[in-house]
Design an enzyme around this catalytic site. Structure first.
Site, PDB file in Angstrom:
ATOM      1  N   SER A 124       0.853  -1.184   0.000  1.00 24.95           N
ATOM      2  CA  SER A 124       0.000   0.000   0.000  1.00 24.95           C
ATOM      3  C   SER A 124       0.891   1.237   0.000  1.00 24.95           C
ATOM      4  CB  SER A 124      -0.863  -0.049   1.257  1.00 24.95           C
ATOM      5  OG  SER A 124      -1.229   1.234   1.659  1.00 24.95           O
ATOM      6  N   SER A 125       0.323   2.372  -0.418  1.00 24.11           N
ATOM      7  CA  SER A 125       1.138   3.607  -0.469  1.00 24.11           C
ATOM      8  C   SER A 125       1.568   4.080   0.926  1.00 24.11           C
ATOM      9  CB  SER A 125       0.371   4.719  -1.193  1.00 24.11           C
ATOM     10  OG  SER A 125      -0.843   4.981  -0.536  1.00 24.11           O
ATOM     11  N   CYS A 126       0.995   3.494   1.987  1.00 20.08           N
ATOM     12  CA  CYS A 126       1.407   3.914   3.333  1.00 20.08           C
ATOM     13  C   CYS A 126       2.768   3.345   3.734  1.00 20.08           C
ATOM     14  CB  CYS A 126       0.357   3.531   4.368  1.00 20.08           C
ATOM     15  SG  CYS A 126       0.345   1.778   4.675  1.00 20.08           S
ATOM     16  N   TYR A 133       1.152  -1.575  10.308  1.00 17.53           N
ATOM     17  CA  TYR A 133       0.719  -2.149   9.022  1.00 17.53           C
ATOM     18  C   TYR A 133       1.805  -1.932   7.969  1.00 17.53           C
ATOM     19  CZ  TYR A 133      -2.418  -2.247   4.877  1.00 17.53           C
ATOM     20  OH  TYR A 133      -3.033  -2.484   3.674  1.00 17.53           O
ATOM     21  N   LYS A 185       3.904  -4.644   5.719  1.00 21.55           N
ATOM     22  CA  LYS A 185       3.856  -4.620   4.249  1.00 21.55           C
ATOM     23  C   LYS A 185       5.253  -4.443   3.650  1.00 21.55           C
ATOM     24  CE  LYS A 185      -0.428  -5.355   3.373  1.00 21.55           C
ATOM     25  NZ  LYS A 185      -0.805  -6.537   2.583  1.00 21.55           N
ATOM     26  N   HIS A 238     -12.231   2.895   5.473  1.00 21.11           N
ATOM     27  CA  HIS A 238     -11.499   4.025   4.901  1.00 21.11           C
ATOM     28  C   HIS A 238     -12.464   5.195   4.651  1.00 21.11           C
ATOM     29  CE1 HIS A 238      -8.779   0.642   3.831  1.00 21.11           C
ATOM     30  NE2 HIS A 238      -7.867   1.524   4.174  1.00 21.11           N
TER      31      HIS A 238
HETATM   32  N1  LIG Z   1      -8.497  -0.951   0.615  1.00 27.09           N
HETATM   33  C1  LIG Z   1      -7.516  -0.098   0.313  1.00 27.09           C
HETATM   34  O1  LIG Z   1      -7.727   1.139   0.269  1.00 27.09           O
HETATM   35  C2  LIG Z   1      -6.151  -0.616  -0.005  1.00 27.09           C
HETATM   36  C3  LIG Z   1      -5.819  -1.964   0.038  1.00 27.09           C
HETATM   37  N2  LIG Z   1      -4.542  -2.365  -0.302  1.00 27.09           N
HETATM   38  C4  LIG Z   1      -4.140  -3.765  -0.214  1.00 27.09           C
HETATM   39  O2  LIG Z   1      -5.001  -4.620  -0.919  1.00 27.09           O
HETATM   40  C5  LIG Z   1      -5.099  -5.881  -0.241  1.00 27.09           C
HETATM   41  C6  LIG Z   1      -6.563  -6.235  -0.055  1.00 27.09           C
HETATM   42  O3  LIG Z   1      -7.212  -5.202   0.645  1.00 27.09           O
HETATM   43  P1  LIG Z   1      -8.806  -5.102   0.681  1.00 27.09           P
HETATM   44  O4  LIG Z   1      -9.384  -5.944  -0.379  1.00 27.09           O
HETATM   45  O5  LIG Z   1      -9.127  -3.660   0.748  1.00 27.09           O
HETATM   46  O6  LIG Z   1      -9.120  -5.733   2.097  1.00 27.09           O
HETATM   47  P2  LIG Z   1     -10.480  -6.414   2.602  1.00 27.09           P
HETATM   48  O7  LIG Z   1     -10.497  -6.278   4.073  1.00 27.09           O
HETATM   49  O8  LIG Z   1     -11.634  -5.932   1.805  1.00 27.09           O
HETATM   50  O9  LIG Z   1     -10.252  -7.940   2.215  1.00 27.09           O
HETATM   51  C7  LIG Z   1      -9.226  -8.695   2.778  1.00 27.09           C
HETATM   52  C8  LIG Z   1      -9.556 -10.150   2.578  1.00 27.09           C
HETATM   53  O10 LIG Z   1      -8.528 -10.951   3.203  1.00 27.09           O
HETATM   54  C9  LIG Z   1      -9.143 -11.977   3.970  1.00 27.09           C
HETATM   55  N3  LIG Z   1      -8.309 -12.326   5.100  1.00 27.09           N
HETATM   56  C10 LIG Z   1      -7.880 -11.525   6.103  1.00 27.09           C
HETATM   57  N4  LIG Z   1      -7.156 -12.224   6.987  1.00 27.09           N
HETATM   58  C11 LIG Z   1      -7.103 -13.505   6.528  1.00 27.09           C
HETATM   59  C12 LIG Z   1      -6.507 -14.704   7.009  1.00 27.09           C
HETATM   60  N5  LIG Z   1      -5.804 -14.731   8.138  1.00 27.09           N
HETATM   61  N6  LIG Z   1      -6.671 -15.830   6.289  1.00 27.09           N
HETATM   62  C13 LIG Z   1      -7.397 -15.827   5.151  1.00 27.09           C
HETATM   63  N7  LIG Z   1      -7.984 -14.729   4.643  1.00 27.09           N
HETATM   64  C14 LIG Z   1      -7.837 -13.580   5.331  1.00 27.09           C
HETATM   65  C15 LIG Z   1     -10.446 -11.360   4.441  1.00 27.09           C
HETATM   66  O11 LIG Z   1     -11.358 -12.335   4.832  1.00 27.09           O
HETATM   67  P3  LIG Z   1     -12.309 -12.020   6.109  1.00 27.09           P
HETATM   68  O12 LIG Z   1     -12.993 -10.731   5.785  1.00 27.09           O
HETATM   69  O13 LIG Z   1     -13.185 -13.208   6.150  1.00 27.09           O
HETATM   70  O14 LIG Z   1     -11.376 -11.895   7.263  1.00 27.09           O
HETATM   71  C16 LIG Z   1     -10.879 -10.589   3.206  1.00 27.09           C
HETATM   72  O15 LIG Z   1     -11.563 -11.414   2.296  1.00 27.09           O
HETATM   73  C17 LIG Z   1      -4.319  -5.746   1.065  1.00 27.09           C
HETATM   74  O16 LIG Z   1      -3.070  -6.335   0.930  1.00 27.09           O
HETATM   75  C18 LIG Z   1      -4.156  -4.249   1.223  1.00 27.09           C
HETATM   76  O17 LIG Z   1      -2.934  -3.952   1.827  1.00 27.09           O
HETATM   77  C19 LIG Z   1      -3.607  -1.458  -0.701  1.00 27.09           C
HETATM   78  C20 LIG Z   1      -3.877  -0.137  -0.772  1.00 27.09           C
HETATM   79  C21 LIG Z   1      -5.155   0.411  -0.385  1.00 27.09           C
HETATM   80  C1  LIG Z   2      -5.175   2.924   2.371  1.00 27.97           C
HETATM   81  C2  LIG Z   2      -4.594   3.529   3.618  1.00 27.97           C
HETATM   82  O1  LIG Z   2      -5.632   3.802   4.543  1.00 27.97           O
HETATM   83  C3  LIG Z   2      -5.258   4.313   5.844  1.00 27.97           C
HETATM   84  O2  LIG Z   2      -4.650   5.539   5.736  1.00 27.97           O
HETATM   85  P1  LIG Z   2      -5.422   6.866   5.348  1.00 27.97           P
HETATM   86  O3  LIG Z   2      -5.135   7.212   3.942  1.00 27.97           O
HETATM   87  O4  LIG Z   2      -5.111   7.918   6.341  1.00 27.97           O
HETATM   88  O5  LIG Z   2      -6.928   6.371   5.411  1.00 27.97           O
HETATM   89  P2  LIG Z   2      -8.412   6.780   5.643  1.00 27.97           P
HETATM   90  O6  LIG Z   2      -9.102   6.510   4.364  1.00 27.97           O
HETATM   91  O7  LIG Z   2      -8.932   6.087   6.840  1.00 27.97           O
HETATM   92  O8  LIG Z   2      -8.400   8.364   5.933  1.00 27.97           O
HETATM   93  C4  LIG Z   2      -8.036   9.322   4.971  1.00 27.97           C
HETATM   94  C5  LIG Z   2      -8.285  10.717   5.483  1.00 27.97           C
HETATM   95  O9  LIG Z   2      -9.701  10.924   5.555  1.00 27.97           O
HETATM   96  C6  LIG Z   2     -10.050  11.473   6.818  1.00 27.97           C
HETATM   97  N1  LIG Z   2     -11.452  11.161   7.150  1.00 27.97           N
HETATM   98  C7  LIG Z   2     -12.447  12.067   7.222  1.00 27.97           C
HETATM   99  N2  LIG Z   2     -13.592  11.492   7.614  1.00 27.97           N
HETATM  100  C8  LIG Z   2     -13.313  10.149   7.739  1.00 27.97           C
HETATM  101  C9  LIG Z   2     -14.120   9.059   8.111  1.00 27.97           C
HETATM  102  O10 LIG Z   2     -15.315   9.179   8.401  1.00 27.97           O
HETATM  103  N3  LIG Z   2     -13.494   7.837   8.121  1.00 27.97           N
HETATM  104  C10 LIG Z   2     -12.171   7.671   7.788  1.00 27.97           C
HETATM  105  N4  LIG Z   2     -11.637   6.427   7.801  1.00 27.97           N
HETATM  106  N5  LIG Z   2     -11.386   8.727   7.461  1.00 27.97           N
HETATM  107  C11 LIG Z   2     -11.956   9.957   7.441  1.00 27.97           C
HETATM  108  C12 LIG Z   2      -9.026  10.878   7.758  1.00 27.97           C
HETATM  109  O11 LIG Z   2      -8.943  11.615   8.964  1.00 27.97           O
HETATM  110  C13 LIG Z   2      -7.756  10.963   6.899  1.00 27.97           C
HETATM  111  O12 LIG Z   2      -7.231  12.271   6.955  1.00 27.97           O
HETATM  112  C14 LIG Z   2      -4.347   3.366   6.512  1.00 27.97           C
HETATM  113  O13 LIG Z   2      -5.073   2.269   6.883  1.00 27.97           O
HETATM  114  C15 LIG Z   2      -3.167   2.976   5.647  1.00 27.97           C
HETATM  115  O14 LIG Z   2      -2.538   1.868   6.213  1.00 27.97           O
HETATM  116  C16 LIG Z   2      -3.519   2.699   4.225  1.00 27.97           C
HETATM  117  O15 LIG Z   2      -2.880   1.921   3.551  1.00 27.97           O
END
Ligand SMILES: NC(=O)C1=CN([C@@H]2O[C@H](COP(=O)(O)OP(=O)(O)OC[C@H]3O[C@@H](n4cnc5c(N)ncnc54)[C@H](OP(=O)(O)O)[C@@H]3O)[C@@H](O)[C@H]2O)C=CC1
Ligand SMILES: C[C@H]1O[C@H](OP(=O)(O)OP(=O)(O)OC[C@H]2O[C@@H](n3cnc4c(=O)[nH]c(N)nc43)[C@H](O)[C@@H]2O)[C@@H](O)[C@@H](O)C1=O
Length: 317
Positions: free
Chosen positions: A108-110, A137, A141, A180
């Site tokens: 992830s970009s974090c 996290y 990663k 998010h």
């Molecule tokens: N969402 C975002 O904004 C971003 C996501 N990513 C990356 O993309 C990838 C997927 O993220 P995303 O789809 O959003 O996440 P989700 O939480 O939507 O999905 C994650 C999936 O992984 C499964 N999972 C978690 N733990 C386990 C485990 N121990 N064994 C088997 N399965 C497991 C979950 O199943 P269950 O729900 O049943 O636990 C779920 O289906 C991650 O690597 C994340 O870092 C990168 C940048 C941004």
């Molecule tokens: C994908 C990325 O996601 C996370 O990092 P983040 O970018 O900070 O994520 P966020 O989407 O939760 O917030 C973005 C911004 O938005 C603001 N904000 C306003 N109002 C709400 C609100 O209601 N909810 C949330 N969640 N944020 C809010 C919040 O305060 C922040 O300034 C990490 O998990 C990191 O590990 C990662 O990989």
């Protein structure tokens, strides 16, 4: 990837894994294997090795992870580091042991430093301190992507890593505390309209900037990378432009039709001020996203409205 290759999508019920499954099926891939978290806990080393031994996947998309928004990351750092380290370690090692042809690890970009020069190039990794709200996290990663790189170096395996920017779209996690920003705000505005609330509360100052990629574009990029990218460096995946959270709030307010007050709760963290990815490495390979932020938000809002009752019912169970 051959159309009949055996492809394992880890985390297929999540935002990324679900979109990957849809895209692979649409593109004619016929031999996709999946396991739910309940069927296979990827933090369990022996279970993971037994699965790879019996199924012998040829390609692996590692899209299973413990994922959450800013507050979830800051509140549960032990869970985030433990589960993500264990998943990366177990899956990457088992893929090596059992002869996987190619693996794509997702970070992830974090992973980049909190105060990184913008836009962020791949080589800025590990050049200064991380953002505290998601340090646990990010460390897990970084370990995962470095593991993929070291396995490539020592064993000559084709393991690559993609670093997406913030993602959103249908099938996201809409939990008010753990999700998010986009799913949280879509839901808050939808509920405010539905329940005729006077105000919507947004976290932080609204000043941070974020880059957002629509989930179907990400899935397309990941399949493209599996087919066209093979390098030891991780690669950024994004759109190359960002918005202020305030601008995002205004777009979502417009889409929802909410006409009440928007309040900023500055007791909540802002997180990193900006994390705009430099996506020139990806675009120079010939890939670019198709969905504008406005269009993606509209589609995701429509999806939320359609699935709202089911989402709430699932949370109550
Ligand atoms: N969402 C975002 O904004 C971003 C996501 N990513 C990356 O993309 C990838 C997927 O993220 P995303 O789809 O959003 O996440 P989700 O939480 O939507 O999905 C994650 C999936 O992984 C499964 N999972 C978690 N733990 C386990 C485990 N121990 N064994 C088997 N399965 C497991 C979950 O199943 P269950 O729900 O049943 O636990 C779920 O289906 C991650 O690597 C994340 O870092 C990168 C940048 C941004
Ligand atoms: C994908 C990325 O996601 C996370 O990092 P983040 O970018 O900070 O994520 P966020 O989407 O939760 O917030 C973005 C911004 O938005 C603001 N904000 C306003 N109002 C709400 C609100 O209601 N909810 C949330 N969640 N944020 C809010 C919040 O305060 C922040 O300034 C990490 O998990 C990191 O590990 C990662 O990989």
């Amino acid at each position: 990837m051959e159309k009949n290759a055996k492809i394992y999508v880890a985390g297929h019920r999540g935002l990324v894994g679900g979109a990957l499954l849809r895209a692979l099926q649409q593109q004619g891939y016929t031999n996709i294997i999946t396991r739910t978290h309940q069927e296979l806990d990827l933090t369990r080393q022996s279970e993971v090795e037994a699965f790879f031994q019996s199924e012998k996947p040829e390609y692996v998309f590692l899209s299973a992870a413990k994922v959450g928004g800013i507050l979830a990351n800051a509140t549960y750092p032990a869970d985030f580091i433990y589960q993500n380290l264990a998943i990366a370690m177990n899956v990457i090692h088992a893929a090596y042991l059992h002869g996987v042809k190619k693996l794509l690890f997702l970070g992830s970009s974090c992973i980049y430093p909190k105060l990184c020069p913008q836009p962020i190039k791949e080589e800025y990794l590990l050049t200064s301190s991380l953002e505290p709200t998601n340090e646990a996290y990010a460390i897990a990663k970084i370990a995962g992507l470095e593991m993929a790189r070291f396995y490539r170096k020592q064993y000559g395996v084709d393991f690559i890593s993609a670093m997406p920017t913030n993602l959103y779209g249908p099938g996201d996690n809409f939990h008010l505390a753990h999700s998010h920003v986009i799913p949280a705000l879509l839901r808050k505005f939808y509920e405010a309209v539905r329940e005729q609330k006077a105000e919507v509360v947004v976290w932080g100052t609204g000043k941070p900037r974020r880059e957002f990629l629509y989930i179907d574009d990400l899935a397309d990029a990941l399949i493209f990378l599996m087919n066209h990218y093979s390098d030891e460096s991780h690669i950024n995946v994004g759109v190359g432009e960002d918005v202020e959270i305030r601008e995002l709030v205004e777009m979502i307010r417009e889409i929802s039709g909410f006409s009440g007050k928007v309040v900023y709760d500055t007791s909540k963290p802002d997180g990193t001020p900006r994390k705009l990815l430099d996506v020139s490495r990806l675009t120079s390979l010939g890939w670019k996203p198709k969905t504008s932020l406005r269009e993606g938000l509209e589609k995701t809002y429509a999806w939320l409205v359609e699935h709202y009752d089911a989402i709430v019912a699932r949370e109550e169970r």
